[in-house]
Design an enzyme around this catalytic site. Structure first.
Site, PDB file in Angstrom:
ATOM      1  N   VAL A  88       0.568  -1.404  -0.225  1.00 22.14           N
ATOM      2  CA  VAL A  88      -0.322   0.066   0.297  1.00 22.14           C
ATOM      3  C   VAL A  88       0.972   1.421   0.435  1.00 22.14           C
ATOM      4  CG1 VAL A  88      -1.956   1.352   1.363  1.00 22.14           C
ATOM      5  CG2 VAL A  88      -1.949  -1.290   1.053  1.00 22.14           C
ATOM      6  N   CYS A  89       1.768   1.237   0.561  1.00 25.06           N
ATOM      7  CA  CYS A  89       3.043   2.024   0.907  1.00 25.06           C
ATOM      8  C   CYS A  89       3.488   2.643  -0.538  1.00 25.06           C
ATOM      9  CB  CYS A  89       3.599   2.264   1.959  1.00 25.06           C
ATOM     10  SG  CYS A  89       3.736   1.992   3.593  1.00 25.06           S
ATOM     11  N   THR A  90       3.590   1.573  -0.784  1.00 24.76           N
ATOM     12  CA  THR A  90       4.332   2.052  -2.586  1.00 24.76           C
ATOM     13  C   THR A  90       3.997   1.984  -3.240  1.00 24.76           C
ATOM     14  OG1 THR A  90       6.456  -0.061  -2.165  1.00 24.76           O
ATOM     15  CG2 THR A  90       6.075   0.517  -4.463  1.00 24.76           C
TER      16      THR A  90
END
Length: 154
Positions: A46-48
Site C-alpha cells: 500500500v505504501c509503495t
C-alpha cells in the site's frame, strides 16, 4: 489513535531525507503549506502504491506555495533504496532515531510495531494544522482529497 488536533501549531521537527539532508518543518513557515504523509513501511504494498501516486501527481502537490513530506520510521538508507527503486523524487524523511519521535509527537506512532500509522496532515503557511486524515493500515489514502485540502489553505 486520534493524532493531534486541528487548529493548533504543528509540532516542529528536523529529520533527514533519503539523501542525508536535514529537513525542518518550520523552514516552510511563511512561504509554503505542507502536506505531511506518515506511512508505515517503505517497500510495502500500500505504501509503495501511495508514494507512486504522489510521484505521479508531484507537479500538483509541489508548487511555489506547497510542499509534500513523507515520513516513516525506516532508516535513511532504506528510504534511499526505496526512492531509487520507485523514482520517488520528493522528501522521504527518516523518523528512525530517536525511533518514532516525530510520529509520537503527532500521535500516530504504533508503539507495538514501531511504525507510523497511515496518517496525513495539512499544515498552513503559519504552521497551523488545518486538516488531518487517518487511514486503517490496509486502506490507501484518497490523494485527490489530500490535494484538495492542501490547495485550500494556500
Amino acid at each position: 489513535m486520534s493524532g493531534i488536533e486541528c487548529g493548533g501549531q504543528a509540532p516542529d521537527f528536523t529529520l533527514r531525507d533519503q539523501f542525508g539532508q536535514d529537513v525542518t518543518l518550520s523552514s516552510y513557515r511563511g512561504s509554503k503549506a505542507v502536506a505531511i504523509f506518515f506511512y508505515p513501511y517503505a517497500f510495502s504494498g500500500v505504501c509503495t502504491g501511495e508514494m507512486a501516486g504522489i510521484r505521479d501527481r508531484l507537479a500538483d502537490f509541489l508548487t511555489f506555495d506547497t510542499e509534500v513530506l513523507a515520513i516513516s520510521c525506516d532508516p535513511m538508507f532504506a528510504l534511499r533504496a526505496f526512492a531509487d527503486q520507485d523514482g520517488l523524487n520528493f522528501p522521504l524523511l527518516s523518523d528512525f532515531w530517536p525511533h518514532g519521535e516525530v510520529a509520537r509527537a503527532y500521535g500516530v506512532l504504533d508503539e507495538t510495531t514501531g511504525a507510523a500509522h497511515r496518517s496525513s496532515y495539512v499544515i498552513d503557511k503559519d504552521g497551523v494544522v488545518r486538516w488531518a486524515a487517518h487511514n486503517a493500515m490496509p486502506q490507501g489514502r484518497d490523494l485527490e482529497e489530500h490535494l484538495r485540502q492542501l490547495t485550500a489553505v494556500v
